[in-house]
Design an enzyme around this catalytic site. Sequence first.
Site, PDB file in Angstrom:
ATOM      1  CE  LYS A   1      -4.096   0.317   2.353  1.00  0.00           C
ATOM      2  NZ  LYS A   1      -5.345   0.837   3.248  1.00  0.00           N
TER       3      LYS A   1
HETATM    4  C1  E4P Z   1      -8.135   1.540   2.993  1.00  0.00           C
HETATM    5  O1  E4P Z   1      -7.839   0.241   3.050  1.00  0.00           O
HETATM    6  C2  E4P Z   1      -8.251   2.113   4.743  1.00  0.00           C
HETATM    7  O2  E4P Z   1      -7.801   1.087   5.882  1.00  0.00           O
HETATM    8  C3  E4P Z   1      -9.608   1.903   5.436  1.00  0.00           C
HETATM    9  O3  E4P Z   1     -10.765   1.865   4.475  1.00  0.00           O
HETATM   10  C4  E4P Z   1     -10.091   3.369   5.467  1.00  0.00           C
HETATM   11  O4  E4P Z   1     -10.777   3.795   6.460  1.00  0.00           O
HETATM   12  P1  E4P Z   1     -11.352   4.547   7.815  1.00  0.00           P
HETATM   13  O5  E4P Z   1     -11.801   6.262   7.347  1.00  0.00           O
HETATM   14  O6  E4P Z   1     -12.711   4.330   7.931  1.00  0.00           O
HETATM   15  O7  E4P Z   1      -9.835   4.459   8.169  1.00  0.00           O
END
Ligand code: E4P
Length: 217
Positions: A83
Amino acid sequence: MELYLDTANLDEIREVASWGVLSGVTTNPSLVAKEGRDFRTVIAEICDIVDGPVSAEVISTDRAGMIREAGEKSGWHENVVIKIPMGPEGLAAVSVLEGRGIRCNMTLVFSAEQGLLSARAGASYISPFVGRLDDIGVDGMEVVSTLAEILERYDLGSKIIAASIRHPAHVIDAALSGAHIATIPYKVMQKMVSHPLTDRGIEAFLSDWARHSGEKG
Ligand code: E4P
């Protein structure tokens, strides 16, 4: 549309994997920090449970650091996807890493423009954050549907992961908007699986059956 779990919690992953519905897992530094465990160990244990892509995020903010970290983390398991946060450094890192055969998930994407750039850089996955956009009064799902149309029209190979999912309706909207994947928090997954009419129906079937068995003696 495939369903991923957005968590670093092994109990949650084990439970949803046992339902036979899980195609992958995404984590981020906040989710891993919440578990208070060693990053590499957590990712290795997730990979033992789920036979699908598992996103592990880099902490570096410059391209050289991202590429170095990605090289190391992608060696943890063949299912690890790296990521990378969106931006000039992230784009540069993704184009190098994908060229080396290391799959990347461009994260923190908040516009179709960022999504298009991610696709051109060759990202295997692109994660628009739907809920965080909704939080600031912008229609997050519109980014998903616009990006899906662009990827389709120009035959770009990236897959959209609808991320920052807040409730079950987000998941259905993501599916209808052309997301290839939705990454879902455990709490939302629990809400998706249950319905008061299902509970009431089971109760009625069981009590009718108990009465029938009693009558038969
Ligand atoms: C995506 O891969 C992120 O880990 C995640 O969806 C972020 O979500 P949040 O806005 O609830 O922190």
